[in-house]
Design an enzyme around this catalytic site. Structure first.
Site, PDB file in Angstrom:
ATOM      1  CG  HIS A 125      -2.010   1.279   1.224  1.00 18.83           C
ATOM      2  ND1 HIS A 125      -2.433   1.607   0.636  1.00 18.83           N
ATOM      3  CD2 HIS A 125      -1.639   2.022   2.331  1.00 18.83           C
ATOM      4  CE1 HIS A 125      -3.608   3.077   1.491  1.00 18.83           C
ATOM      5  NE2 HIS A 125      -2.482   3.194   1.819  1.00 18.83           N
ATOM      6  NE  ARG A 134       6.932   9.695  -1.866  1.00 24.00           N
ATOM      7  CZ  ARG A 134       6.040   9.171  -1.157  1.00 24.00           C
ATOM      8  NH1 ARG A 134       4.879   9.588  -0.871  1.00 24.00           N
ATOM      9  NH2 ARG A 134       5.818   8.246  -0.771  1.00 24.00           N
ATOM     10  CD  GLU A 193      -7.480   1.140   7.919  1.00 28.88           C
ATOM     11  OE1 GLU A 193      -6.917   0.866   8.991  1.00 28.88           O
ATOM     12  OE2 GLU A 193      -7.328   1.747   7.127  1.00 28.88           O
ATOM     13  CB  THR A 248     -12.171   4.426  12.964  1.00 29.84           C
ATOM     14  OG1 THR A 248     -11.827   4.899  12.203  1.00 29.84           O
ATOM     15  CG2 THR A 248     -11.639   2.405  13.305  1.00 29.84           C
TER      16      THR A 248
END
Length: 402
Positions: A125, A134, A193, A248
């Site tokens: 990830h 980037r 997650e 969350t």
């Protein structure tokens, strides 16, 4: 594999090898602690009241916190007692009145969360984000291979699966360097997650080692960390995200670490070798497969076994400065992703920041989530003799901004 007298339990993800804990209620009743077995919930509060489970006062509570704080010896003793109740046919009459169909219950947030710590433990990830934002520089920040990178979240943002997800308002970048505007987010995303739930608190000024992980961490939950990338992008400099991680959501079932023994595998090799406080002498990779669905369509199946930083390392790093550890602390892995699109755990990666829209079976396309979309993340781990240990699911629908 242990067999149970509870009908169909052995073939389900909630077998006796699992026994995850949650908090449930029926209409007109107070929330209390239960354990999932097959398609039913075993009411531990009732078993305590009737004396079947002696000296288990924790289970009348509306959270698991008191039980989690009791420690590994209590956790193991209760587990052994439950396995006996659910496998010994002579105990059927005692336990049967405490079985409630899951279809008859409402699930609640299982833990009162103390601190929420968000890590970014996936090498894939982090690499994906670096290549996305980037290029052509090194996709990994120089500190990332040296230590788990994390940030504090807002414990009040933690909700249980099924909670409606309202599209958030916030400041976002204006077009062509114009002033920022205040509007509903147009870049709402999911994030598949895993979270580690702390049981036993500690206030050691020296921090805790990776070896103390099993003495303090009770189990894991499945997580969807809902994000608003346009809000997040504008607010992140110089202190990092704040409102962009706006909800969350966690699964209602906390799976004990004991139930994941068969799922433990060697994690990826770490280069450079971690500093001494992050070294582990046992394999703590976990063979867990997640599944991400939107509107009933499977988008990806990320593998948790590829996580670079393991649970004990996240635990040791979170405590190394001497910060107190509290019952209910939630340490999250960050997005679980692989190197291929079929294993991406966010829309940000699935559409490569919107450059490659994702087609759905109904003919529509998605760049990010739209109002009315239903997200469902499920997961299972490897169990004994090829069985599956379910982590349940975390689901939610996106509603229009209030």
């Amino acid at each position: 594999m242990i067999t149970s007298w509870v009908q169909a339990a052995d073939k389900s993800g909630f077998s006796v090898d699992n026994l995850p804990y949650g908090v449930f209620s029926r209409r007109g009743e107070l929330p209390r602690v239960g354990v999932a077995i097959g398609d039913q919930v075993l009411d531990l509060s009732l078993l305590t009241t009737t004396g079947v489970l002696a000296n288990c006062h924790w289970f009348a509570s509306g959270t698991l916190n008191a039980f989690l704080a009791a420690g590994p010896r209590v956790w193991q003793n209760v587990r052994e007692r439950l396995v006996w109740l659910l496998t010994d046919a002579s105990q059927c009459a005692a336990a049967l009145p405490a079985l409630v169909p899951m279809s008859d219950v409402r699930m609640h947030l299982p833990v009162a969360v103390a601190d929420l710590v968000r890590f970014q433990a996936s090498l894939d990830h982090t690499t994906n984000l670096g290549r996305m934002f980037r290029p052509p520089s090194d996709p990994l920040p120089p500190n990332w291979p040296r230590m788990p990178i994390g940030q504090y979240g807002r414990a009040s943002s933690v909700v249980v699966s099924g909670t409606p997800i309202m599209r958030p308002w916030g400041q976002v970048w204006g077009l062509e360097e114009a002033d920022p505007v205040f509007q509903p987010s147009s870049r709402v995303d999911l994030s598949a997650e895993i979270g580690y739930v702390v049981g036993v608190p500690a206030a050691s000024p020296q921090g805790l080692s990776t070896h103390a992980f099993e003495d303090h961490v009770f189990g894991v939950v499945l997580i969807n960390s809902w994000q608003a990338h346009d809000i997040l992008a504008w607010e992140s400099a110089p202190l990092g995200p704040f409102l962009g991680n706006f909800v969350t959501a966690i699964s209602p079932w906390v799976v004990p670490l004991t139930a994941l023994k068969s799922a433990r595998v060697e994690p990826p090799a770490q280069d450079p070798p971690p500093l001494p406080y992050l070294k582990t002498d046992q394999p703590w990779g976990l063979n867990i497969t997640l599944q991400v669905e939107v509107n009933g369509h499977v988008l990806s199946r990320p593998s948790f076994s590829s996580q670079y930083w393991t649970g004990p390392q996240l635990f040791a790093h979170a405590t190394v400065s001497g910060a107190p550890l509290r019952t209910g602390d939630l340490l999250t892995s960050g997005p679980v992703s692989g190197s291929a699109r079929s294993q991406f755990g966010t829309f940000l990666e699935l559409t490569w920041n919107g450059r490659h829209p994702l087609g759905l079976p109904d003919g529509t396309q998605r760049v990010f989530l739209e109002d009315g979309d239903v997200v469902r993340i499920s997961a299972h781990a490897s169990g004994p003799e090829g069985a599956r240990v379910s982590l349940g699911e975390v689901a939610g629908m996106v509603y229009p901004a209030a």
